[in-house]
Design an enzyme around this catalytic site. Structure first.
Site, PDB file in Angstrom:
ATOM      1  N   THR A 100       0.825  -1.220   0.000  1.00 18.31           N
ATOM      2  CA  THR A 100       0.000   0.000   0.000  1.00 18.31           C
ATOM      3  C   THR A 100       0.857   1.268   0.000  1.00 18.31           C
ATOM      4  OG1 THR A 100      -1.859  -1.116   1.076  1.00 18.31           O
ATOM      5  CG2 THR A 100      -1.806   1.280   1.219  1.00 18.31           C
ATOM      6  N   GLN A 130      -6.003  -1.314  -3.024  1.00 16.15           N
ATOM      7  CA  GLN A 130      -5.231  -0.201  -2.482  1.00 16.15           C
ATOM      8  C   GLN A 130      -4.308   0.380  -3.554  1.00 16.15           C
ATOM      9  OE1 GLN A 130      -5.515  -3.263  -1.119  1.00 16.15           O
ATOM     10  NE2 GLN A 130      -5.544  -3.181   1.126  1.00 16.15           N
ATOM     11  N   GLN A 152      -9.390   3.460  -3.804  1.00 18.53           N
ATOM     12  CA  GLN A 152      -9.107   3.064  -2.420  1.00 18.53           C
ATOM     13  C   GLN A 152      -7.747   3.594  -1.979  1.00 18.53           C
ATOM     14  OE1 GLN A 152      -9.660  -1.110  -1.589  1.00 18.53           O
ATOM     15  NE2 GLN A 152      -8.768  -0.980   0.437  1.00 18.53           N
ATOM     16  N   ASP A 153      -7.700   4.171  -0.754  1.00 17.95           N
ATOM     17  CA  ASP A 153      -6.427   4.631  -0.162  1.00 17.95           C
ATOM     18  C   ASP A 153      -5.732   5.693  -1.016  1.00 17.95           C
ATOM     19  OD1 ASP A 153      -7.014   2.768   1.745  1.00 17.95           O
ATOM     20  OD2 ASP A 153      -5.307   1.466   1.368  1.00 17.95           O
ATOM     21  N   ASP A 176     -11.554   4.321   2.713  1.00 12.86           N
ATOM     22  CA  ASP A 176     -10.430   4.799   3.530  1.00 12.86           C
ATOM     23  C   ASP A 176      -9.527   5.728   2.719  1.00 12.86           C
ATOM     24  OD1 ASP A 176     -11.444   3.005   5.411  1.00 12.86           O
ATOM     25  OD2 ASP A 176     -10.021   1.433   4.882  1.00 12.86           O
ATOM     26  N   ARG A 233     -13.379   5.261  10.297  1.00 15.62           N
ATOM     27  CA  ARG A 233     -13.190   4.074  11.135  1.00 15.62           C
ATOM     28  C   ARG A 233     -11.737   4.051  11.575  1.00 15.62           C
ATOM     29  NH1 ARG A 233     -13.265  -1.285   7.157  1.00 15.62           N
ATOM     30  NH2 ARG A 233     -11.891  -0.476   5.521  1.00 15.62           N
ATOM     31  N   TRP A 235      -8.177   2.913  11.962  1.00 16.04           N
ATOM     32  CA  TRP A 235      -7.145   1.978  11.497  1.00 16.04           C
ATOM     33  C   TRP A 235      -6.276   1.538  12.681  1.00 16.04           C
ATOM     34  CZ3 TRP A 235      -2.558   3.569   7.805  1.00 16.04           C
ATOM     35  CH2 TRP A 235      -1.876   2.414   7.395  1.00 16.04           C
TER      36      TRP A 235
END
Length: 317
Positions: A100, A130, A152-153, A176, A233, A235
């Protein structure tokens, strides 16, 4: 006479060096600048500069994986129009050797980096997993009028203790897509969700006073794909995220926050709002372990206090 010529030569060299460190380094994909690639201009910039070194990006699409190494301090990456000045790459988790953090299109390791009017994109695709567009490790980073685009990410605020300021930026993603350990302020930014998922995944280290702070931001959604989105949320257990005076679209779920399938996180994560507005602002329906700030509590969220650190730093509005 030889000494005079030598002195003259040294003076010219000094002038040339001074010009190189103070004049803009111009990048143009079509070859009309000093450099064709962003990385070439970064590599040519002086090491450990103590004053801004301007890299002017001409409009164009720069398909390259870019690193700003630790020694390249005080770089200013400046475009004229973010929508027309794009740095893009397509690495993602699942490719050989890519994690990632290393999936980035642009990695900023140096301190005192600034970007203005530039798009940072990861073009790996909606289903790639990711895929980081921008990974920032350095301290005192500033992004103004930039676009951070991916899925994502998208944006990794990577390092505990790092301070990062995003002003008038546009950030879009799926899951996220704003995540990491740094202290980050998002000032008058537009945050667009493209999937039923989570906006933030903070990993704020224990003892760090601030995580992510959203000031006067607008949270939008692709209404066909993102109808149930959480503000965040954790991590890591001590995640901290605060929204101040933000406009929340109807895609934000009434509960607001998620514990990442671990009730223990509810005891340690700090999630709060102050004067949220819009159809997604439902304070009475929020999870009981989140907070609605009082006016007195909200006063501590100033740039001066958030970015105090060991050495004071307050980016100009």
């Amino acid at each position: 006479m030889k000494a005079l010529y030598l002195l003259a030569g040294l003076s010219l060299t000094a002038l040339a060096s001074h010009a190189q460190t103070t004049g803009p380094l111009v990048v143009a994909a079509d070859g009309s600048g000093q450099f064709r690639t962003v990385q070439a201009a970064i590599d040519a910039a002086p090491n450990q500069a103590d004053k801004p070194v301007i890299i002017q990006l001409q409009p164009g699409t720069y398909r390259e994986k870019v690193t700003v190494p630790t020694l390249k301090t005080h770089l200013v990456l400046r475009g004229t129009n973010a929508a027309r000045t794009v740095i893009t790459y397509s690495d993602h988790v699942g490719l050989p050797g890519i994690t990632t953090p290393s999936s980035y299109s642009v990695l900023v390791q140096a301190n005192d980096f600034t970007a203005e009017n530039v798009t940072f994109e990861n073009a790996a695709g909606y289903t790639a997993g990711q895929a980081v567009a921008l990974n920032v490790e350095g301290d005192r980073a500033i992004f103004r009028h930039c676009r951070l685009v991916g899925n994502q990410d998208v944006l990794l605020l990577a390092t505990g203790g790092s301070r990062q300021y995003y002003q008038d930026c546009y950030i879009e993603g799926t899951t996220d897509f704003i995540f990491g350990a740094s202290t980050g302020v998002f000032d008058h930014c537009v945050i667009k969700s493209k999937k039923n998922s989570f906006v933030t995944a903070a990993s704020t280290p224990p003892g760090q006073p601030y995580g992510f702070v959203f000031m006067d931001c607008k949270l939008l959604a692709d209404t066909t794909l993102a109808k149930k989105v959480y503000l965040g949320r954790p991590w890591r257990p001590q995640a901290q995220v605060v929204y101040l005076r933000c406009e929340l679209g109807g895609h934000i779920v009434p509960a607001g926050w998620d514990n990442w399938k671990n009730a223990e996180n509810e005891k340690t994560a700090y999630y709060a709002e102050y004067k949220s507005v819009g159809p997604g602002a439902k304070p009475a329906a929020r999870v009981p372990w989140s907070h609605q700030l009082t006016a007195q509590e909200a006063k501590k969220y100033t740039l001066k206090q958030i970015f105090a650190g060991k050495e004071a730093w307050e980016p100009k509005h």
